[in-house]
Design a protein around this motif. Structure first.
Motif, PDB file in Angstrom:
ATOM      1  N   ASP A 195      -7.359   0.497  12.329  1.00 32.05           N
ATOM      2  CA  ASP A 195      -7.256   0.930  10.950  1.00 32.05           C
ATOM      3  C   ASP A 195      -6.585   2.294  10.893  1.00 32.05           C
ATOM      4  O   ASP A 195      -6.237   2.882  11.923  1.00 32.05           O
ATOM      5  CB  ASP A 195      -8.632   0.931  10.261  1.00 32.05           C
ATOM      6  N   THR A 196      -6.393   2.821   9.702  1.00 35.62           N
ATOM      7  CA  THR A 196      -5.647   4.069   9.557  1.00 35.62           C
ATOM      8  C   THR A 196      -6.445   5.289  10.002  1.00 35.62           C
ATOM      9  O   THR A 196      -5.921   6.403   9.993  1.00 35.62           O
ATOM     10  CB  THR A 196      -5.185   4.252   8.103  1.00 35.62           C
ATOM     11  N   GLU A 197      -7.707   5.095  10.384  1.00 36.88           N
ATOM     12  CA  GLU A 197      -8.506   6.185  10.937  1.00 36.88           C
ATOM     13  C   GLU A 197      -8.520   6.163  12.462  1.00 36.88           C
ATOM     14  O   GLU A 197      -9.118   7.027  13.094  1.00 36.88           O
ATOM     15  CB  GLU A 197      -9.952   6.118  10.410  1.00 36.88           C
ATOM     16  N   ASP A 203      -5.741  -6.432   4.987  1.00 38.70           N
ATOM     17  CA  ASP A 203      -6.685  -5.369   4.649  1.00 38.70           C
ATOM     18  C   ASP A 203      -6.102  -3.972   4.875  1.00 38.70           C
ATOM     19  O   ASP A 203      -6.802  -2.973   4.744  1.00 38.70           O
ATOM     20  CB  ASP A 203      -7.983  -5.521   5.444  1.00 38.70           C
ATOM     21  N   GLY A 204      -4.825  -3.887   5.211  1.00 34.55           N
ATOM     22  CA  GLY A 204      -4.185  -2.595   5.418  1.00 34.55           C
ATOM     23  C   GLY A 204      -4.254  -2.088   6.840  1.00 34.55           C
ATOM     24  O   GLY A 204      -3.641  -1.070   7.163  1.00 34.55           O
ATOM     25  N   SER A 205      -5.013  -2.767   7.712  1.00 31.98           N
ATOM     26  CA  SER A 205      -5.055  -2.376   9.118  1.00 31.98           C
ATOM     27  C   SER A 205      -3.776  -2.835   9.816  1.00 31.98           C
ATOM     28  O   SER A 205      -2.972  -3.589   9.259  1.00 31.98           O
ATOM     29  CB  SER A 205      -6.281  -2.974   9.798  1.00 31.98           C
ATOM     30  N   ASN A 248      -9.709   3.515  14.309  1.00 30.92           N
ATOM     31  CA  ASN A 248     -10.764   2.652  14.842  1.00 30.92           C
ATOM     32  C   ASN A 248     -10.146   1.351  15.332  1.00 30.92           C
ATOM     33  O   ASN A 248      -9.456   0.651  14.572  1.00 30.92           O
ATOM     34  CB  ASN A 248     -11.814   2.365  13.763  1.00 30.92           C
ATOM     35  N   ASN A 250       0.805  -1.219   0.000  1.00 32.95           N
ATOM     36  CA  ASN A 250       0.000   0.000   0.000  1.00 32.95           C
ATOM     37  C   ASN A 250       0.840   1.273   0.000  1.00 32.95           C
ATOM     38  O   ASN A 250       0.294   2.378   0.004  1.00 32.95           O
ATOM     39  CB  ASN A 250      -0.925   0.002   1.219  1.00 32.95           C
ATOM     40  N   ARG A 291      -6.324  -4.486  16.987  1.00 30.20           N
ATOM     41  CA  ARG A 291      -6.169  -4.135  15.579  1.00 30.20           C
ATOM     42  C   ARG A 291      -6.740  -2.735  15.379  1.00 30.20           C
ATOM     43  O   ARG A 291      -7.783  -2.393  15.931  1.00 30.20           O
ATOM     44  CB  ARG A 291      -6.894  -5.137  14.681  1.00 30.20           C
ATOM     45  N   ASP A 318     -10.192  -2.507  17.051  1.00 34.34           N
ATOM     46  CA  ASP A 318     -10.936  -3.754  17.124  1.00 34.34           C
ATOM     47  C   ASP A 318     -10.127  -4.718  17.972  1.00 34.34           C
ATOM     48  O   ASP A 318      -8.917  -4.850  17.801  1.00 34.34           O
ATOM     49  CB  ASP A 318     -11.162  -4.317  15.724  1.00 34.34           C
ATOM     50  N   ASN A 347      -1.803  -5.980   8.369  1.00 32.04           N
ATOM     51  CA  ASN A 347      -2.677  -7.069   7.963  1.00 32.04           C
ATOM     52  C   ASN A 347      -3.003  -6.951   6.477  1.00 32.04           C
ATOM     53  O   ASN A 347      -2.708  -5.944   5.824  1.00 32.04           O
ATOM     54  CB  ASN A 347      -3.971  -7.031   8.787  1.00 32.04           C
TER      55      ASN A 347
END
Length: 205
Positions: A122-124, A101-103, A126, A59, A120, A128, A99
C-alpha cells in the motif's frame, strides 16, 4: 527528447526516457502537460534510470520504480512529488500496476534468499504476499496453493489474486498440456476456463 517506453492511458500519454532523463506527461492529443519529478538526488528526484511507471487516473497518482532501489516514488497527476513509499528490501527491475483498492502489485527479480518475487504494497509501505507468518511456529503459511497430480514434477505455474478468486495458469512439462483454473474462494469451488477474444464484438458473421 528520446522516448524509451510509452505508457498510454485513457487520458494521458507518459514518456519514459533513457539516459536517466525526466519523465514527461502528455494528454491524449499529444499536448505536453508536465515533467514528472526531476533528475537529481533530492526529494522527489531520481538519480537512477526509471524501470517502470504506473499512471493511476482513478486516484490521481503516478508511481515510478527505479532500476534498483528500496522505494517506489509517488507523484500526483500534475507531476508534483508526494512521497517515497519505503520498502524493506531492495527491488530489482520491478514492474508495477495499481489494484482496485489503490495498492500496488510488484513483481521483481529477488537476489536474496527469502525475498518475495511478487508482493502487494500500500502507499504506506505495508507489504502483503500470498503467505502469512505464523509467529508461534516461526513459519510461513500459504493463503493459497495448488496441488498437482505429481508434486515431484510440478509444472510452471502462476497465481493471480482477485478480490474473491484466484486464477492459476500453468504449463505442462516440455510445453505440453496446461490450462487456466478459476478458484472461487467464497464458494470453495474451482473450474477450468478459457478466455476468447471476440474480435467481431459478438456480431454474426
Amino acid at each position: 527528447f528520446k522516448a524509451w517506453f510509452i505508457n498510454a492511458t485513457d487520458k494521458h500519454i507518459g514518456i519514459r526516457q533513457g539516459n536517466q532523463d525526466v519523465f514527461k506527461l502528455f494528454d491524449r492529443d499529444g499536448k505536453f502537460l508536465y515533467n514528472v519529478g526531476s533528475v537529481g538526488s533530492g526529494p522527489g528526484e531520481y538519480d537512477t534510470t526509471l524501470y517502470d511507471e504506473c499512471i493511476d487516473e482513478k486516484n490521481g497518482h503516478i508511481f515510478f520504480t527505479p532500476f534498483v532501489g528500496k522505494r517506489i516514488m509517488m507523484y500526483d497527476i500534475n507531476g508534483q512529488w508526494i512521497k517515497d513509499i519505503p520498502l524493506p528490501m531492495q527491488i530489482n527491475k520491478a514492474k508495477i500496476w495499481v489494484n482496485e483498492d489503490g495498492s500496488l502489485s510488484v513483481v521483481h527479480m529477488p537476489f536474496e534468499e527469502g525475498e518475495p518475487l511478487a508482493f502487494r504494497v500500500d502507499t504506506e509501505g505495508n507489504i502483503d504476499t500470498l503467505f502469512t507468518y505464523d509467529s508461534a511456529g516461526n513459519k510461513l503459511l500459504p493463503k493459497f496453493t495448488m496441488t498437482f497430480p505429481n508434486m515431484n514434477e510440478k509444472p510452471i505455474h502462476l497465481y493471480y489474486r482477485l478480490p474473491h478468486h484466484f486464477i492459476v495458469t500453468y504449463w505442462g512439462n516440455k510445453g505440453e498440456g496446461g490450462g487456466d483454473v478459476l478458484v472461487d474462494t467464497e464458494k470453495n469451488a474451482s473450474s477450468y476456463f478459457r478466455l476468447v477474444n471476440d474480435f467481431y464484438g459478438n456480431l454474426p458473421i
